[in-house]
Design a protein around this motif. Sequence first.
Motif, short mmCIF file in Angstrom:
data_model
loop_
_atom_site.label_atom_id
_atom_site.label_comp_id
_atom_site.label_asym_id
_atom_site.label_seq_id
_atom_site.Cartn_x
_atom_site.Cartn_y
_atom_site.Cartn_z
N LEU A 1 -11.24 -8.46 38.79
CA LEU A 1 -11.48 -9.57 37.88
C LEU A 1 -12.98 -9.77 37.74
O LEU A 1 -13.68 -10.05 38.72
CB LEU A 1 -10.83 -10.85 38.40
N THR A 2 -13.48 -9.64 36.51
CA THR A 2 -14.91 -9.82 36.24
C THR A 2 -15.19 -11.27 35.88
O THR A 2 -14.33 -12.13 36.00
CB THR A 2 -15.35 -8.88 35.12
N GLN B 1 -16.47 -19.76 34.04
CA GLN B 1 -15.29 -19.03 34.45
C GLN B 1 -15.67 -17.76 35.22
O GLN B 1 -16.65 -17.10 34.90
CB GLN B 1 -14.46 -18.63 33.23
N SER B 2 -14.89 -17.45 36.24
CA SER B 2 -15.13 -16.21 36.97
C SER B 2 -13.92 -15.89 37.84
O SER B 2 -13.49 -16.69 38.63
CB SER B 2 -16.36 -16.35 37.87
N GLY B 3 -13.40 -14.68 37.69
CA GLY B 3 -12.37 -14.18 38.57
C GLY B 3 -11.22 -15.14 38.80
O GLY B 3 -10.90 -15.47 39.93
N GLN B 4 -10.55 -15.56 37.76
CA GLN B 4 -9.53 -16.59 37.92
C GLN B 4 -8.14 -16.01 38.19
O GLN B 4 -7.72 -15.07 37.53
CB GLN B 4 -9.43 -17.43 36.65
N VAL B 5 -7.46 -16.58 39.16
CA VAL B 5 -6.03 -16.33 39.35
C VAL B 5 -5.36 -17.68 39.13
O VAL B 5 -5.47 -18.58 39.95
CB VAL B 5 -5.71 -15.79 40.75
N LEU B 6 -4.70 -17.84 37.99
CA LEU B 6 -4.15 -19.13 37.59
C LEU B 6 -2.63 -19.09 37.59
O LEU B 6 -2.02 -18.02 37.60
CB LEU B 6 -4.67 -19.51 36.21
N GLY B 7 -2.04 -20.28 37.53
CA GLY B 7 -0.60 -20.36 37.39
C GLY B 7 0.01 -21.29 38.42
O GLY B 7 -0.56 -21.57 39.46
N VAL B 8 1.21 -21.77 38.12
CA VAL B 8 1.89 -22.70 39.02
C VAL B 8 2.13 -22.05 40.36
O VAL B 8 1.96 -22.65 41.42
CB VAL B 8 3.22 -23.15 38.40
N ASN B 9 2.51 -20.78 40.36
CA ASN B 9 2.86 -20.08 41.60
C ASN B 9 1.86 -18.98 41.89
O ASN B 9 2.24 -17.85 42.19
CB ASN B 9 4.27 -19.50 41.51
N LYS B 10 0.57 -19.28 41.84
CA LYS B 10 -0.41 -18.25 42.11
C LYS B 10 -0.36 -17.80 43.58
O LYS B 10 -0.92 -16.78 43.95
CB LYS B 10 -1.82 -18.72 41.76
N THR B 11 0.37 -18.55 44.43
CA THR B 11 0.54 -18.12 45.82
C THR B 11 1.45 -16.90 45.91
O THR B 11 1.60 -16.33 46.99
CB THR B 11 1.12 -19.25 46.66
N ASN B 12 2.05 -16.50 44.81
CA ASN B 12 2.88 -15.29 44.81
C ASN B 12 2.09 -14.05 44.48
O ASN B 12 2.58 -13.10 43.89
CB ASN B 12 4.05 -15.43 43.81
N LEU B 13 0.80 -14.05 44.85
CA LEU B 13 -0.04 -12.85 44.77
C LEU B 13 -0.08 -12.22 46.16
O LEU B 13 -0.47 -12.87 47.13
CB LEU B 13 -1.45 -13.21 44.31
N PHE B 14 0.31 -10.94 46.23
CA PHE B 14 0.35 -10.24 47.51
C PHE B 14 -0.58 -9.03 47.45
O PHE B 14 -0.55 -8.26 46.48
CB PHE B 14 1.79 -9.79 47.83
N ILE B 15 -1.41 -8.87 48.47
CA ILE B 15 -2.39 -7.77 48.52
C ILE B 15 -2.00 -6.84 49.66
O ILE B 15 -1.95 -7.25 50.83
CB ILE B 15 -3.81 -8.33 48.73
N THR B 16 -1.73 -5.58 49.33
CA THR B 16 -1.32 -4.62 50.35
C THR B 16 -2.50 -3.81 50.89
O THR B 16 -2.41 -3.23 51.97
CB THR B 16 -0.28 -3.65 49.77
N GLY B 17 -3.61 -3.77 50.14
CA GLY B 17 -4.78 -3.01 50.60
C GLY B 17 -5.90 -3.94 51.04
O GLY B 17 -5.70 -4.80 51.90
N GLU B 18 -7.06 -3.77 50.44
CA GLU B 18 -8.22 -4.56 50.79
C GLU B 18 -8.58 -5.53 49.66
O GLU B 18 -8.26 -5.28 48.49
CB GLU B 18 -9.43 -3.66 51.08
#
Length: 420
Positions: free
Chosen positions: A9-10, A38-55
């Motif tokens: 995200l830029t 604005q910068s690198g936004q992860v938005l949404g009601v359930n943004k906690t449903n982002l899962f990172i498997t790497g780094e």
Amino acid sequence: PKTLGDLSLTEEGKITIETEAKLTVNNFVIKSTMGAGQSGQVLGVNKTNLFITGEAYFDVTLGANGTNTQWHAFAVPFNVDALNGIYDLDDNKLTNEVNYAIMSYHGDIRAEGKYGWAKYRGIMNPGVFYIMATDGYRTTYRMKMDGGFSYAENNISVTYYTGAGQTTDAGWNGIANNQLNYVSVDAPVQVLNPVSYTFVPMTASSTNFTVGTPFFYQADATRTIDLTAPNASENYAPRRVGAAEIKDVNVMLSNNNYTDHLYLSATDEATNEYQIGRDLVKMTMTNTPAVPQIFAEAYGNKLCMVDAPMVNDEATYVLNLYAPAAGEYTIGAAQVEGYEIFLTKDGNVIWNLSMSNATIELNKGNNTGYGITIKQSHKVTTDAENAFGDSDKVQKFIFNDNLYIIRNSQVFDAQGKLVK
């Protein structure tokens, strides 16, 4: 559920995760330049449903003027090891105290009347104000997530620190946006301008902070403050509070390259003592910036926000104008309905800022003797004799189709220039 490879995200990047969605990514990168917007936004009601498997990486650009004497403000959106988690963009690990040095802010140290900064070599956490000095060979640093990824609560605890210092030293918290989306804060704060390297005051809800942006907040009590979704529009205009009150009048000092801000208020609750939440000491960096700065002198300090008592529909402020070089500077003020704003020099009115900006000659360094008077105005009249008759009030009159303003037997033209 959706699965992606790498997600970057830029500055203007945005991804929205809806209520029932689940997004899994391999490597996750946020890029930021530590500004407002604005910068690198992860938005949404359930943004906690982002899962990172790497780094997860935080690529932060700290400015082109990177030297070991220049400190840059930053914060992190997830845990980062200050000793072992900082790299260049070619993935070469950098060495603490060689390629960079990091300090964190401590309100308990400031409360003792000291500077507040201390060297930091541990795990950096979201929501904390850090500064970094660099060796000058790069401007962007890759900060790698330490441990697993988790979301921070959208609030931050602040503490009313007290100690041997003055009231102006109490309650300072160096905090930051700990979210993966940009936020606003409903409180007066100060944020570092990455271009000028000076701290700029922001009124309540006046701006939106990007991912990882740090700022100073002075608390009058230990509490939790909310990091809210950004406002639809920015609010820099002064707010009328009551019949004899004004709030957050933005007074600006400018040269060709930079504008500094001072916010003036006059309310019934104002006193002749420093009040946290109404007055705000201007924070400074370790070096003297080559940019103009405007302060209000009060309580033995330089303030970027000040609340003065309103006496007989008038409030006065003492200014200190810093000029990096001798020459012409512009001073202006936001308009306030029902009030006139006058620039004074050695107690004499020299310009009506309600009519236009003033151009003034300043010497290099601090320039004293200037002030601001804010006074309730009155209706326009065509009776000049009556206007002169009440010297305690601001009057307007029309003569030969030209508008003039009178205060204390002084006459200003429609541009604010003193004519008599």
